[in-house]
Design a protein around this motif. Structure first.
Motif, PDB file in Angstrom:
ATOM      1  N   ILE A 179       0.852  -1.175   0.000  1.00 47.21           N
ATOM      2  CA  ILE A 179       0.000   0.000   0.000  1.00 47.21           C
ATOM      3  C   ILE A 179       0.895   1.235   0.000  1.00 47.21           C
ATOM      4  O   ILE A 179       1.714   1.421   0.901  1.00 47.21           O
ATOM      5  CB  ILE A 179      -0.960   0.004   1.212  1.00 47.21           C
ATOM      6  N   THR A 180       0.798   2.065  -1.043  1.00 43.27           N
ATOM      7  CA  THR A 180       1.593   3.290  -1.210  1.00 43.27           C
ATOM      8  C   THR A 180       3.069   3.095  -0.879  1.00 43.27           C
ATOM      9  O   THR A 180       3.692   3.928  -0.232  1.00 43.27           O
ATOM     10  CB  THR A 180       1.023   4.452  -0.361  1.00 43.27           C
ATOM     11  N   GLY A 181       3.635   1.977  -1.282  1.00 42.11           N
ATOM     12  CA  GLY A 181       5.079   1.793  -1.162  1.00 42.11           C
ATOM     13  C   GLY A 181       5.517   0.855  -0.066  1.00 42.11           C
ATOM     14  O   GLY A 181       6.621   0.315  -0.120  1.00 42.11           O
ATOM     15  N   TYR A 182       4.701   0.647   0.971  1.00 38.41           N
ATOM     16  CA  TYR A 182       5.119  -0.256   2.033  1.00 38.41           C
ATOM     17  C   TYR A 182       4.142  -1.424   2.139  1.00 38.41           C
ATOM     18  O   TYR A 182       3.117  -1.466   1.458  1.00 38.41           O
ATOM     19  CB  TYR A 182       5.264   0.480   3.371  1.00 38.41           C
ATOM     20  N   LEU A 183       4.487  -2.393   2.970  1.00 35.79           N
ATOM     21  CA  LEU A 183       3.688  -3.605   3.096  1.00 35.79           C
ATOM     22  C   LEU A 183       2.822  -3.559   4.341  1.00 35.79           C
ATOM     23  O   LEU A 183       3.182  -2.943   5.346  1.00 35.79           O
ATOM     24  CB  LEU A 183       4.602  -4.838   3.167  1.00 35.79           C
ATOM     25  N   VAL A 184       1.695  -4.248   4.266  1.00 32.08           N
ATOM     26  CA  VAL A 184       0.807  -4.386   5.416  1.00 32.08           C
ATOM     27  C   VAL A 184       0.304  -5.820   5.439  1.00 32.08           C
ATOM     28  O   VAL A 184      -0.153  -6.342   4.416  1.00 32.08           O
ATOM     29  CB  VAL A 184      -0.381  -3.412   5.348  1.00 32.08           C
ATOM     30  N   MET A 215      -4.887  -6.437   6.637  1.00 32.39           N
ATOM     31  CA  MET A 215      -5.637  -5.540   5.760  1.00 32.39           C
ATOM     32  C   MET A 215      -6.828  -4.900   6.474  1.00 32.39           C
ATOM     33  O   MET A 215      -7.459  -3.992   5.934  1.00 32.39           O
ATOM     34  CB  MET A 215      -6.093  -6.276   4.509  1.00 32.39           C
ATOM     35  N   ASP A 216      -7.112  -5.331   7.697  1.00 29.70           N
ATOM     36  CA  ASP A 216      -8.151  -4.683   8.486  1.00 29.70           C
ATOM     37  C   ASP A 216      -7.742  -3.250   8.841  1.00 29.70           C
ATOM     38  O   ASP A 216      -8.583  -2.424   9.185  1.00 29.70           O
ATOM     39  CB  ASP A 216      -8.422  -5.483   9.763  1.00 29.70           C
ATOM     40  N   LYS A 217      -6.425  -2.959   8.750  1.00 32.26           N
ATOM     41  CA  LYS A 217      -5.938  -1.609   9.041  1.00 32.26           C
ATOM     42  C   LYS A 217      -6.095  -0.670   7.846  1.00 32.26           C
ATOM     43  O   LYS A 217      -5.860   0.528   7.967  1.00 32.26           O
ATOM     44  CB  LYS A 217      -4.461  -1.655   9.454  1.00 32.26           C
ATOM     45  N   TRP A 218      -6.441  -1.199   6.679  1.00 33.16           N
ATOM     46  CA  TRP A 218      -6.582  -0.361   5.481  1.00 33.16           C
ATOM     47  C   TRP A 218      -7.900   0.417   5.551  1.00 33.16           C
ATOM     48  O   TRP A 218      -8.936  -0.115   5.982  1.00 33.16           O
ATOM     49  CB  TRP A 218      -6.582  -1.221   4.221  1.00 33.16           C
ATOM     50  N   ASN A 219      -7.883   1.654   5.085  1.00 34.12           N
ATOM     51  CA  ASN A 219      -9.136   2.396   4.997  1.00 34.12           C
ATOM     52  C   ASN A 219      -9.963   1.858   3.824  1.00 34.12           C
ATOM     53  O   ASN A 219      -9.467   1.122   2.977  1.00 34.12           O
ATOM     54  CB  ASN A 219      -8.885   3.900   4.879  1.00 34.12           C
ATOM     55  N   SER A 220     -11.233   2.254   3.762  1.00 35.76           N
ATOM     56  CA  SER A 220     -12.140   1.671   2.775  1.00 35.76           C
ATOM     57  C   SER A 220     -11.725   1.999   1.341  1.00 35.76           C
ATOM     58  O   SER A 220     -11.907   1.180   0.437  1.00 35.76           O
ATOM     59  CB  SER A 220     -13.572   2.160   3.030  1.00 35.76           C
ATOM     60  N   ALA A 221     -11.155   3.185   1.129  1.00 37.37           N
ATOM     61  CA  ALA A 221     -10.729   3.560  -0.221  1.00 37.37           C
ATOM     62  C   ALA A 221      -9.617   2.646  -0.722  1.00 37.37           C
ATOM     63  O   ALA A 221      -9.648   2.160  -1.858  1.00 37.37           O
ATOM     64  CB  ALA A 221     -10.261   5.020  -0.238  1.00 37.37           C
ATOM     65  N   LYS A 222      -8.614   2.392   0.127  1.00 37.06           N
ATOM     66  CA  LYS A 222      -7.492   1.554  -0.302  1.00 37.06           C
ATOM     67  C   LYS A 222      -7.901   0.089  -0.386  1.00 37.06           C
ATOM     68  O   LYS A 222      -7.366  -0.671  -1.198  1.00 37.06           O
ATOM     69  CB  LYS A 222      -6.295   1.728   0.636  1.00 37.06           C
ATOM     70  N   ARG A 223      -8.869  -0.330   0.438  1.00 28.96           N
ATOM     71  CA  ARG A 223      -9.375  -1.700   0.313  1.00 28.96           C
ATOM     72  C   ARG A 223     -10.089  -1.872  -1.028  1.00 28.96           C
ATOM     73  O   ARG A 223      -9.946  -2.903  -1.701  1.00 28.96           O
ATOM     74  CB  ARG A 223     -10.315  -2.026   1.470  1.00 28.96           C
ATOM     75  N   ALA A 224     -10.831  -0.857  -1.424  1.00 29.11           N
ATOM     76  CA  ALA A 224     -11.523  -0.916  -2.715  1.00 29.11           C
ATOM     77  C   ALA A 224     -10.507  -0.920  -3.858  1.00 29.11           C
ATOM     78  O   ALA A 224     -10.669  -1.651  -4.842  1.00 29.11           O
ATOM     79  CB  ALA A 224     -12.466   0.274  -2.853  1.00 29.11           C
ATOM     80  N   GLU A 225      -9.470  -0.118  -3.719  1.00 29.96           N
ATOM     81  CA  GLU A 225      -8.431  -0.070  -4.758  1.00 29.96           C
ATOM     82  C   GLU A 225      -7.718  -1.408  -4.878  1.00 29.96           C
ATOM     83  O   GLU A 225      -7.483  -1.915  -5.980  1.00 29.96           O
ATOM     84  CB  GLU A 225      -7.439   1.046  -4.437  1.00 29.96           C
ATOM     85  N   GLU A 226      -7.402  -2.028  -3.743  1.00 30.89           N
ATOM     86  CA  GLU A 226      -6.720  -3.326  -3.775  1.00 30.89           C
ATOM     87  C   GLU A 226      -7.596  -4.385  -4.422  1.00 30.89           C
ATOM     88  O   GLU A 226      -7.122  -5.223  -5.203  1.00 30.89           O
ATOM     89  CB  GLU A 226      -6.326  -3.747  -2.357  1.00 30.89           C
TER      90      GLU A 226
END
Length: 618
Positions: A591-596, A599-610
């Motif tokens: 996510i934006t260059g680093y690893l996570v 994925m529960d820590k991702w916001n809804s926008a980035k979850r949708a993008e993934e």
């Protein structure tokens, strides 16, 4: 009618309310590296929202505040504005280790072996991480630590010479073997520290990046090899290390051709990224990077893990070492396009938005420059920031900080082109020309500001995480749902081809490459690979070489890295582990260059993008 102050206060209390409600968690997920649900993470978020409100009301110019309210620009890290912190820094590790350093609780003397050196490297990161609001990196990890590999070898050799051994015993070979074991253990400990040093009140681990790959000495090569091997092994139960973000510097004549001395390390780097998604790859032969290379390690371009790049300097030596980004502000290209009747009006609106962003960066620089060195004791007194060691505690920071960069970024080039022309730059060459025209115009504005102001103004391809959703949500409220523009929960990051657009890897690389040269403050290109690549390193090699041939500056390769938390089985796992049937699966994604890993820590926008990411065929 509600006043601005009432609206801001209402927003603040709504944010606090959201933080306490399980059903509205996005406010706690702006940064996937922060555990916003933990007690200290929650307290940090309360402070963050309050600090943003104070900054907007008391520190920003009215025209900046108006542009923010109109959703045209976004100054990043506003919660740290009042503290006067800077974004990031490439730490001169070798310098600090050679002279020793003071953490504020006592002096750390120069280490005498690699284990001590890497332990002190961790201490440096922990001592420095609260002095800035962004990341921190070591620009030449292999070269800086090579002397301590040598010291370890010499110590082993002296120890063996004191023992009663056979005449035919190979002292040097055994000493080298013992050193290798120590280096591996030191690397392993460093990786474990990087993933367990909770900071900022216990809410997150430091955002750490390390650059390496070009030291051809025996000791530098050993350090790189053992770091890669320790990364492959993973953490205690085989987990993929999230930090440090690792960047392998690719350079012909050093490691990119079969006859190069470090070619074996390049191949090992490919094997490691196939297993662990790191390292990423920095391409030192790309003309805009090679231009700085004077044949020294200090003159090699390096990157922060997210993408930040600092090299050009009108106020001192052109090197990244001891320098960093001061702050950056992003422009919403999509909103500008939606407001415009055509390209000419868009250009006028863009110029005005950039003028406001530049004004805001000037104001923030003056605020940062007015702070005293004593407020950041480790960062400046120990010379982490170039020239800081010459400052007295009550000295102002302007003469030191003017070597940093002030950056304007952007988000949503693809959606902006769609709003203006009906299609984006991944769909035809004319849109590629229009996209490059827009971003070139932005870069020219930054270059002009550098000449006029005597400060290092640069253009960055914004690594939008929380902003990807904030911008589109506000625009959708005004313009409604527009296909191809506001119909998703996120805007496409910077100049990227949309993740949902089907395109071959080589074409994506070719189309995104020209933007790297324009975005001199930082850039990255990703390729999504279908399936496991652990047994297909040759495919990764082809992708990396394609990036090099197209003059990419910095790139990485995404592929699924899953692990069963019950039995440790690794590979691509759908719903249940094929080994034990367990349903608790760790899914490492970038996510934006680093690893996570969570994925529960991702916001809804980035979850949708993934979820929208398509694999890039060959």
């Amino acid at each position: 009618m509600m006043t601005y102050e009432q609206d801001r206060t209402g927003h603040l209390w709504r944010s606090f309310h959201d933080m306490l409600q399980a059903g509205s968690p996005d406010v706690l997920r702006e940064n996937a590296n922060v555990d916003g649900k933990s007690p200290m993470g929650l307290m940090s978020k309360f402070a963050s929202e309050s600090a943003k409100m104070y900054t907007v009301e008391h520190l920003l110019a009215p025209e900046v505040r108006e542009a923010m309210e109109q959703n045209l620009i976004y100054p990043h890290d506003l919660d740290f504005y009042a503290a006067g912190t800077t974004t990031c820094c490439q730490i001169p590790l070798g310098k600090l280790l050679r002279g020793g350093f003071n953490t504020g609780h006592g002096h750390m003397r120069e280490p005498q072996d690699i284990k001590s050196a890497m332990a002190l490297a961790s201490i440096i990161l922990q001592a420095n991480q609260n002095q800035q609001h962004g990341g921190q990196a070591f620009p030449m990890f292999d070269a800086d630590l090579a002397p301590y590999v040598r010291k370890t070898y010499e110590r082993k050799l002296r120890m063996l010479r004191e023992l009663p051994l056979r005449d035919d015993f190979d002292l040097e070979r055994e000493a080298w073997s013992m050193t290798e074991r120590d280096v591996y253990q030191a690397c392993e400990a460093f990786i474990h520290n990087a993933n367990s040093m909770h900071s900022r009140g216990g809410g997150q681990v430091p955002f750490i990046s390390v650059n390496y790959g070009t030291d051809t000495s025996d000791c530098g090569r050993m350090l790189t090899r053992q770091l890669l091997l320790a990364t492959q092994r993973g953490l205690g139960r085989g987990e993929t290390p999230i930090f440090p973000i690792q960047i392998f510097k690719v350079k012909s004549g050093v490691n990119f051709r079969p006859e190069d001395p470090n070619y074996d390390l390049y191949k090992l780097a490919l094997e490691t990224t196939a297993r662990r998604l790191f390292p990423n790859f920095a391409f030192l032969d790309s003309p805009f990077n090679k231009a700085y290379d004077r044949g020294t390690r200090e003159s090699e371009v390096c990157y922060m893990g997210c993408r930040t790049r600092v090299m050009g300097n009108v106020n001192g030596e052109e090197t990244a070492v001891g320098r960093g980004n001061l702050s950056f502000t992003s422009v919403n290209l999509v909103k500008l396009a939606l407001l415009s009747a055509g390209p000419e009006e868009f250009d006028r609106r863009l110029e005005k938005a950039m003028d406001v962003a530049v004004r805001q960066l000037h104001d923030r620089f003056r605020y940062q420059a007015g702070r005293q060195a004593g407020n950041f004791r480790f960062l400046y007194s120990q010379g982490v920031w170039r020239g800081g060691e010459r400052l007295r505690p009550d000295d102002r920071l302007g003469d030191v900080l003017k070597q940093g960069t002030l950056s304007v970024g952007f988000i949503g080039l693809a959606e902006a082109l769609t709003a203006l022309y009906g299609r984006h730059h991944g769909q035809d060459e004319e849109m590629q020309r229009q996209g490059l025209r827009i971003i070139r115009r932005m870069r020219e504005r930054m270059d002009r500001e550098t000449r006029d102001s005597g400060l290092n103004f640069t253009l960055i391809a914004t690594p939008a995480e929380g902003l990807a959703g904030k911008f589109v949500n506000k625009d959708r409220e005004l313009f409604g749902t527009i296909p191809g523009i506001t119909d998703r929960d996120y805007y496409t990051n910077s100049f990227h081809i949309p993740v949902y657009f089907p395109i071959k890897a080589a074409d994506k690389i070719r189309l995104e490459a020209p933007y790297h040269e324009l975005c001199n403050a930082g850039h990255i290109t990703y390729v999504e690979v279908d399936g496991s690549v652990i047994h297909n390193v040759a495919a990764l090699d082809r992708i990396v070489r394609c990036m090099a041939e197209n003059r990419i500056g910095y790139g990485s390769i995404n592929h699924p890295v899953d692990r069963c938390k019950t039995c440790g089985h690794g590979g691509i796992i759908d719903d249940r582990c094929p080994g034990c049937g367990g349903a608790e699966i760790e899914r490492i994604r970038r996510i934006t260059g680093y690893l996570v890993g969570d994925m529960d820590k991702w916001n809804s926008a980035k979850r949708a993008e993934e979820a929208d990411r398509l694999k890039h065929g060959r």
